[in-house]
Design a protein around this motif. Sequence first.
Motif, PDB file in Angstrom:
ATOM      1  N   ALA A 224       0.828  -1.207   0.000  1.00 16.73           N
ATOM      2  CA  ALA A 224       0.000   0.000   0.000  1.00 16.73           C
ATOM      3  C   ALA A 224       0.866   1.262   0.000  1.00 16.73           C
ATOM      4  O   ALA A 224       0.534   2.258  -0.629  1.00 16.73           O
ATOM      5  CB  ALA A 224      -0.934  -0.001   1.210  1.00 16.73           C
TER       6      ALA A 224
ATOM      7  N   SER B 267      -1.686   3.532  -2.342  1.00 18.29           N
ATOM      8  CA  SER B 267      -3.079   3.324  -1.933  1.00 18.29           C
ATOM      9  C   SER B 267      -3.226   3.357  -0.413  1.00 18.29           C
ATOM     10  O   SER B 267      -4.337   3.271   0.110  1.00 18.29           O
ATOM     11  CB  SER B 267      -3.617   2.006  -2.492  1.00 18.29           C
ATOM     12  OG  SER B 267      -2.878   0.924  -1.992  1.00 18.29           O
TER      13      SER B 267
ATOM     14  N   VAL C  57      -3.625   7.032  -7.583  1.00 19.01           N
ATOM     15  CA  VAL C  57      -3.413   5.794  -6.826  1.00 19.01           C
ATOM     16  C   VAL C  57      -4.682   4.949  -6.821  1.00 19.01           C
ATOM     17  O   VAL C  57      -5.792   5.462  -6.934  1.00 19.01           O
ATOM     18  CB  VAL C  57      -2.981   6.092  -5.371  1.00 19.01           C
ATOM     19  CG1 VAL C  57      -1.631   6.751  -5.356  1.00 19.01           C
ATOM     20  CG2 VAL C  57      -4.005   6.945  -4.658  1.00 19.01           C
ATOM     21  N   PHE C  58      -4.510   3.641  -6.707  1.00 20.57           N
ATOM     22  CA  PHE C  58      -5.657   2.741  -6.668  1.00 20.57           C
ATOM     23  C   PHE C  58      -5.236   1.420  -6.041  1.00 20.57           C
ATOM     24  O   PHE C  58      -4.051   1.105  -5.968  1.00 20.57           O
ATOM     25  CB  PHE C  58      -6.211   2.503  -8.076  1.00 20.57           C
ATOM     26  CG  PHE C  58      -5.229   1.854  -9.007  1.00 20.57           C
ATOM     27  CD1 PHE C  58      -4.267   2.611  -9.653  1.00 20.57           C
ATOM     28  CD2 PHE C  58      -5.260   0.487  -9.224  1.00 20.57           C
ATOM     29  CE1 PHE C  58      -3.339   2.009 -10.503  1.00 20.57           C
ATOM     30  CE2 PHE C  58      -4.341  -0.124 -10.073  1.00 20.57           C
ATOM     31  CZ  PHE C  58      -3.379   0.649 -10.716  1.00 20.57           C
ATOM     32  N   ASP C  59      -6.220   0.660  -5.595  1.00 15.78           N
ATOM     33  CA  ASP C  59      -5.954  -0.641  -5.006  1.00 15.78           C
ATOM     34  C   ASP C  59      -6.313  -1.705  -6.041  1.00 15.78           C
ATOM     35  O   ASP C  59      -7.482  -1.900  -6.352  1.00 15.78           O
ATOM     36  CB  ASP C  59      -6.786  -0.811  -3.730  1.00 15.78           C
ATOM     37  CG  ASP C  59      -6.291  -1.986  -2.902  1.00 15.78           C
ATOM     38  OD1 ASP C  59      -5.775  -2.947  -3.504  1.00 15.78           O
ATOM     39  OD2 ASP C  59      -6.412  -1.929  -1.675  1.00 15.78           O
TER      40      ASP C  59
ATOM     41  N   THR D 201     -14.387  -0.900  -4.431  1.00 12.31           N
ATOM     42  CA  THR D 201     -13.544   0.187  -3.937  1.00 12.31           C
ATOM     43  C   THR D 201     -14.373   1.218  -3.186  1.00 12.31           C
ATOM     44  O   THR D 201     -14.006   1.658  -2.090  1.00 12.31           O
ATOM     45  CB  THR D 201     -12.830   0.875  -5.124  1.00 12.31           C
ATOM     46  OG1 THR D 201     -12.006  -0.100  -5.782  1.00 12.31           O
ATOM     47  CG2 THR D 201     -11.972   2.026  -4.665  1.00 12.31           C
TER      48      THR D 201
END
Lengths: 250, 239
Positions: A80, A85, B87-89, B97
């Motif tokens: 992360a 993130s 940004v991202f997961d 999300t």
Amino acid sequence: MIGFWTLFYKELLRFWKVAFQTVAAPVLTALLYLLIFGHVLEDHVLVHGVRYTSFLIPGLVMMQVLQNAFANSSSSLIQAKITGSIVFVLLPPIPYSAFFAAYVLAAMVRGLMVGVGVLLATLWFAELRVVAPLWILVFALLSGALFGALGMIAGIWVEKFDQLAAFQNFLIMPLTMLSGVFYSIYTLPTFWQRLSHYNPVFYMIDGFRYGFFGVSDVAPEFSLGVVFACFAVVTALTLNLLKRGWKLRT
Amino acid sequence: MAAAVSIVDVVKNFGSLQALAGVSLEIAEGEFFGLLGPNGAGKTTLISSLAGLARPDSGSLKVLGHDVIKDFRQARRLLGMVPQELVFDPFFNVRETLQIQSGYFGIRKNDDWIDEILENLDLTSKANVNMRRLSGGMKRRVLVAQALVHKPPVIVLDEPTAGVDVELRQGLWQFVRRLNNEGHTIILTTHYLEEAEALCGRIALMKQGRVIALDTTANLMAAYPGASLEEVFVRTMNQ
Ligand SMILES: Nc1ncnc2c1ncn2[C@@H]1O[C@H](COP(=O)(O)OP(=O)(O)OP(=O)(O)O)[C@@H](O)[C@H]1O
Ligand SMILES: [Mg+2]
């Protein structure tokens, strides 16, 4: 509370979506250890009057609980951080204690899943007694929590995956390998025996093994005390780091 | 009534570099506020300090009267932030999300509002697509959506239109304007000065960690009659 449950759930999903790597692979690794060491030494060694393969199983289970609990929280945090993130969990109003609990509990779940997997798989190869299941449970839970919390510290601290690997190779691996997973420390020379008593993992494995065989190198109550004290110290440290935002908030 | 945002004497150093050299700002509820300045002026650092992502060395920041450090839970609940970095997961799809982000803010059932946000950001058809598979502009829109899941009264957008196509830019501004009309305070940074000119009621110009001009857009423009905001910006920076 919803914030905590969501973070916990997210952390579970994160490893469960890749369970083949995060759960199945470590079970296989432990089985290989058992097959090789068990095959080589089974006929020659009795430890505490227990056949070697049986003696080995609790150590392997505990080793995988520890390593996977550690891997879960540390890799989640560092990933992360690297992808950025991490902001998604830093922006919401989640209290430090809930943040800590979510990561540690998810790490425990992964550690225990792997541990149970190793246990079930190894039952094919050796019979195992269970003398005191409560001790088994207590040591598994507390040790998983301790290494989950250590994983948090590592994940917060390091900046790259290779630094994490160094942490694992130079600290976690030696601590677990030199703790009596593969032997009773009373078979060691005096110096190494003494040194082992300064390794907290020794107490985790010794106490855990007591639950299976009812024999141990030191009293399980004492081991529990040591493990609990370590957990308390590591928890206090982690909460303090989170509160200060160390390495997470610039 | 407390200001939407109150910033007093905020200083932030990164080693020997002074990113914020004593910034004070007050933004009233319901304002559409522009934070402008060249690269490295300190806009993101200021916004990050407001959101608790950065810790200032001194000074204080409040969101609707709540100190962002002492009273961080309340302050963060009232603030929605769109980060500048894309940004991202990668583990989740768009809807997951947004559901997870709602959960972090303590909201369990949020699907009606999530649907509305998706609709307004033209993401409905992408709801079940994994974040990895989205284009850059779509990821940016999801970031905007994530900042809005908890209906924050104060919304900070750090260059929300970078890399977003013209049509969507229009759509995004329409949506943000509507939120502003409904009473949300908007704080915006952008390098598209026509956008700032059209949208912002008041503007702060930052340079090297300081606010060097702070006024209504109309007054700033009036100082150089006939000039565009871009010209005003360049002249003010070179003063
Ligand atoms: N984490 C950090 N570590 C060190 N220096 C930093 C860090 N973040 C920002 N800086 C420095 O602080 C200064 C202000 O940066 P900031 O990101 O706030 O600028 P900005 O106004 O947002 O610029 P831009 O328009 O390019 O986004 C810059 O000189 C930058 O290099
Ligand atoms: Mg910036």
